[in-house]
Design a protein around this motif. Structure first.
Motif, PDB file in Angstrom:
ATOM      1  N   LEU A 238       1.111  -1.093  -0.105  1.00 38.89           N
ATOM      2  CA  LEU A 238       0.193   0.179  -0.060  1.00 38.89           C
ATOM      3  C   LEU A 238       1.515   1.240  -0.289  1.00 38.89           C
ATOM      4  N   VAL A 239      -0.174   2.354  -0.396  1.00 30.62           N
ATOM      5  CA  VAL A 239       1.108   3.354  -1.025  1.00 30.62           C
ATOM      6  C   VAL A 239       0.229   4.869   0.365  1.00 30.62           C
ATOM      7  N   ILE A 240       1.207   4.758   1.549  1.00 31.18           N
ATOM      8  CA  ILE A 240       0.039   5.574   2.468  1.00 31.18           C
ATOM      9  C   ILE A 240       0.235   7.460   1.695  1.00 31.18           C
ATOM     10  N   TYR A 241      -0.350   8.005   0.703  1.00 33.77           N
ATOM     11  CA  TYR A 241      -0.269   9.515  -0.343  1.00 33.77           C
ATOM     12  C   TYR A 241      -1.248  10.419   0.441  1.00 33.77           C
ATOM     13  N   ASN A 242      -0.798  10.810   1.110  1.00 35.98           N
ATOM     14  CA  ASN A 242      -2.274  12.159   1.231  1.00 35.98           C
ATOM     15  C   ASN A 242      -1.813  13.292   2.206  1.00 35.98           C
ATOM     16  N   LEU A 243      -0.428  13.423   2.184  1.00 32.91           N
ATOM     17  CA  LEU A 243       0.299  14.432   3.409  1.00 32.91           C
ATOM     18  C   LEU A 243      -0.642  15.951   3.176  1.00 32.91           C
ATOM     19  N   PRO A 244      -1.682  16.730   4.031  1.00 40.12           N
ATOM     20  CA  PRO A 244      -2.065  18.076   4.183  1.00 40.12           C
ATOM     21  C   PRO A 244      -0.212  18.803   3.171  1.00 40.12           C
ATOM     22  N   SER A 253       1.112  16.233  -9.080  1.00 44.56           N
ATOM     23  CA  SER A 253       0.957  15.159  -7.510  1.00 44.56           C
ATOM     24  C   SER A 253       0.585  15.923  -6.600  1.00 44.56           C
ATOM     25  N   ASN A 254       0.551  17.487  -5.865  1.00 45.03           N
ATOM     26  CA  ASN A 254      -0.136  17.904  -4.909  1.00 45.03           C
ATOM     27  C   ASN A 254      -2.043  17.922  -4.757  1.00 45.03           C
ATOM     28  N   GLY A 255      -2.270  17.368  -3.827  1.00 45.05           N
ATOM     29  CA  GLY A 255      -3.342  16.738  -3.473  1.00 45.05           C
ATOM     30  C   GLY A 255      -4.570  17.437  -3.218  1.00 45.05           C
ATOM     31  N   GLU A 256      -5.404  16.701  -2.092  1.00 52.08           N
ATOM     32  CA  GLU A 256      -6.407  17.163  -1.938  1.00 52.08           C
ATOM     33  C   GLU A 256      -6.834  17.579  -0.891  1.00 52.08           C
ATOM     34  N   THR A 260      -2.840  23.084   6.184  1.00 52.33           N
ATOM     35  CA  THR A 260      -3.290  23.597   7.623  1.00 52.33           C
ATOM     36  C   THR A 260      -3.879  22.123   8.168  1.00 52.33           C
ATOM     37  N   GLU A 261      -4.516  21.460   6.810  1.00 52.27           N
ATOM     38  CA  GLU A 261      -5.495  20.215   7.686  1.00 52.27           C
ATOM     39  C   GLU A 261      -4.581  18.595   8.207  1.00 52.27           C
ATOM     40  N   PRO A 525      -8.277  20.276 -16.005  1.00 52.67           N
ATOM     41  CA  PRO A 525      -8.701  20.350 -14.366  1.00 52.67           C
ATOM     42  C   PRO A 525      -9.949  19.308 -14.102  1.00 52.67           C
ATOM     43  N   ASN A 526      -9.534  19.716 -13.253  1.00 56.05           N
ATOM     44  CA  ASN A 526     -10.060  17.716 -12.196  1.00 56.05           C
ATOM     45  C   ASN A 526     -10.047  18.627 -11.033  1.00 56.05           C
ATOM     46  N   ASP A 527     -10.448  17.143  -9.908  1.00 53.58           N
ATOM     47  CA  ASP A 527     -11.537  17.304  -8.508  1.00 53.58           C
ATOM     48  C   ASP A 527     -10.578  16.646  -7.791  1.00 53.58           C
ATOM     49  N   GLU A 528     -10.020  16.207  -7.818  1.00 59.34           N
ATOM     50  CA  GLU A 528      -8.160  15.498  -7.429  1.00 59.34           C
ATOM     51  C   GLU A 528      -6.713  16.199  -6.956  1.00 59.34           C
TER      52      GLU A 528
END
Length: 579
Positions: A238-244, A253-256, A260-261, A525-528
């Protein structure tokens, strides 16, 4: 963390089943009264189809140093070697002989090298039972001067005690094949040659936990893993990949989650993952988590005071949320008995310089001891994830010089301490152990896209007219610059996933699924939360991070993580070892 089963014992186990096929480990002992001789040979079937197969052979010298080697074995069936690499391979009837090339003949005591080949067969394709090195039968030890008076108390095949973790989770285990990736690969022309390979499952946003866009969620993958497991051991990657504020030095590869979250990261992302992994239903799986790719090194290389600084990385260093996030993930996930945490450690073309290497290792320890975590929650580190750095450069070394000029002064190496990922991974491991990490710390190397084969692959060193012609003419890595990271033109599939391929290395893995894009070559454009990074634009002339070189990326690429057929075809065409 309890690590009572030794890595050596696991490597010695006969009849290992590798991630993608059969493996045998044969050991050898010398003749009493002669110079100390001994050897170990790992023969791994890396790929197999109806009439053919691919194999990788790792030979380790356990005796006195040798300057040349010949490995021999005999088949019990009708196997025929058809193509080889990194050795001259001949066959007479069932007997096969592999002799070193000019560049890999020297084997120090404990030194290893590998070679591979493709072959044909019909009927069965049994792994050879015995091997020789320079005429000496391989059984894994040197001849003792005094026979032991009592047998060893722990035989090599003893599994780890109940409740403890295997020293190397990949040893003796199959590895989960993601059916979603496998189906995409198999649908490509020629894709069935690799569609049975294990790849990482990327949990790159909160929605991925339950299944984004109708795809498989984490429980779906774990349930499928149980079906694939059978009665043996199985690793799920598994790749754990969602840091603020994810990927602060790039955009593709910016995230959601915003910078500060951190609370959302903990409660909406890590906690639900941990709850699923802790379900007793999955206790029989070996779950490898690779934690937060491309995060911590940015806090060393891309902050104020460095020429590659970005405002976003300064923010993440100041608020500490990369450190907090990684520490929290390691603590929560590492507390689960069957979870093995591997932290991302960049790659040699990022952290191999003196002012990056040690500082990054220190930062890794800081993160590993944050938020209640300890270094015991880290089973190992992974390098080259989703990158392209060559596994091993055979035609030049960091100690070489041309006309009195060091290889380190070449434009390609640019004063780096390392020329390839294997040497970097082993050195980083040594550094981390010196800082207090477990002495049995294991490393993973992502070889999914670092093969650099095809017609452009050099067969020897470059001309000695200058240090640059010498390095550039001989290097396998054909990028314009080692800082280039997005959908690289000319890249190929690398070494197939395999367990324990070299000293200190737990496995070569395909953590980045081949054929999944690194980023879009134009704004989409995307929602990710994924942005447009010019490093994914083939017309981009570069910046300070890649020596102001062209990006080298493929055109018409989709968003990061989306299927990119042209890239997959390029990777298969340039695969090394060849398909």
């Amino acid at each position: 963390m309890s690590r009572t089963t030794s890595r050596t014992a696991l490597l010695a186990a006969l009849g290992l089943i590798a991630a993608t096929g059969a493996t045998a480990t044969a050991m050898g002992t010398g003749i009493a009264g002669a110079a100390a001789a001994g050897c170990k040979v790992d023969y791994q079937i890396t790929n197999q189809w109806n009439t053919g197969f691919g194999a990788n052979v790792i030979v380790t010298n356990l005796g006195d140093p040798v300057s040349a080697w010949t490995v021999g074995w005999s088949y019990t069936g009708n196997q025929q070697v058809t193509q080889g690499w990194n050795a001259t391979i001949t066959q007479s009837g069932a007997a096969v002989t592999a002799t070193n090339m000019s560049y890999n003949g020297t084997l120090s005591t404990g030194g290893s090298t590998s070679f591979g080949f493709n072959g044909s067969y019909s009927g069965t394709n049994a792994v050879p039972a015995t091997f020789t090195l320079n005429g000496v039968a391989c059984t894994g030890t040197t001849e003792p001067t005094t026979p032991p008076t009592t047998p060893p108390t722990t035989p090599p095949t003893t599994p780890p005690p109940a409740g403890s973790k295997a020293d190397n989770p990949y040893a003796g285990a199959k590895v989960y094949v993601n059916p979603e990736w496998s189906a995409k690969a198999a649908a490509e022309p020629g894709g069935t040659k690799v569609s049975n390979q294990p790849t990482g499952v990327w949990l790159d946003r909160i929605a991925a936990i339950n299944g984004a866009g109708g795809g498989m969620g984490l429980r779906d993958h774990l349930d499928e893993a149980l079906a694939q497991k059978g009665s043996g051991e199985l690793v799920v990657q598994l790749v754990i990949y969602n840091l603020p504020g994810r990927d602060c030095a790039a955009l593709a590869s910016n995230g959601e989650l915003g910078p500060t979250e951190i609370d959302r990261y903990k409660t909406e992302y890590i906690d639900p993952i941990a709850a699923i992994l802790a379900d007793p239903k999955y206790a029989g799986l070996r779950i490898v988590t690779t934690v937060e790719i491309d995060s911590l090194p940015n806090l060393v290389t891309n902050v104020s005071g460095r020429p590659t600084a970005t405002a976003n990385c300064d923010v993440m260093k100041a608020n500490g949320n990369y450190i907090k996030g990684v520490g929290y993930a390691l603590n929560k996930l590492g507390s689960i008995a069957n979870v093995y945490n591997y932290v991302d450690a960049g790659h040699h073309g990022w952290l191999g310089w003196d002012d990056n290497f040690g500082a990054s290792a220190e930062l890794f320890k800081t993160a590993a001891t944050a938020e209640g975590s300890t270094v015991s929650k880290v089973h190992g580190f992974i390098v080259n994830t989703a990158n392209y750095s060559a596994l091993k450069e055979d035609h030049f070394t960091i100690e070489d010089s041309v006309n009195g000029v060091s290889v380190r002064q070449s434009k390609w190496v640019d004063w780096n301490r390392y020329t390839d990922e294997l040497s970097y991974a082993q050195a980083m491991r040594t550094k981390l152990v010196s800082l207090g990490f477990d002495t049995n710390l294991g490393m993973l190397i992502d070889t999914s896209r670092n093969g650099w084969g095809g017609t452009a692959r050099p067969t020897g060193p470059g001309a000695l007219t200058s240090v640059d012609t010498y390095v550039n003419g001989g290097r396998y890595d054909r990028r314009f610059n080692p800082g280039n990271w997005c959908n690289q033109s000319g890249a190929g599939l690398g070494e197939r996933p395999q367990a324990a391929p070299a000293a200190g290395i737990d496995a070569y893995v395909w953590m980045k699924p081949p054929g999944e894009s690194d980023g879009a070559s134009k704004e989409i454009p995307n929602d990710e939360g994924k942005g447009f990074d010019r490093m994914c634009d083939p017309t981009y002339p570069g910046n300070i991070r890649n020596g102001n070189s062209m990006s080298g990326s493929l055109p018409d690429a989709p968003l990061a993580g989306k299927w990119f057929s042209a890239q997959f075809q390029e990777l298969m065409k340039n695969a090394y070892p060849a398909l």
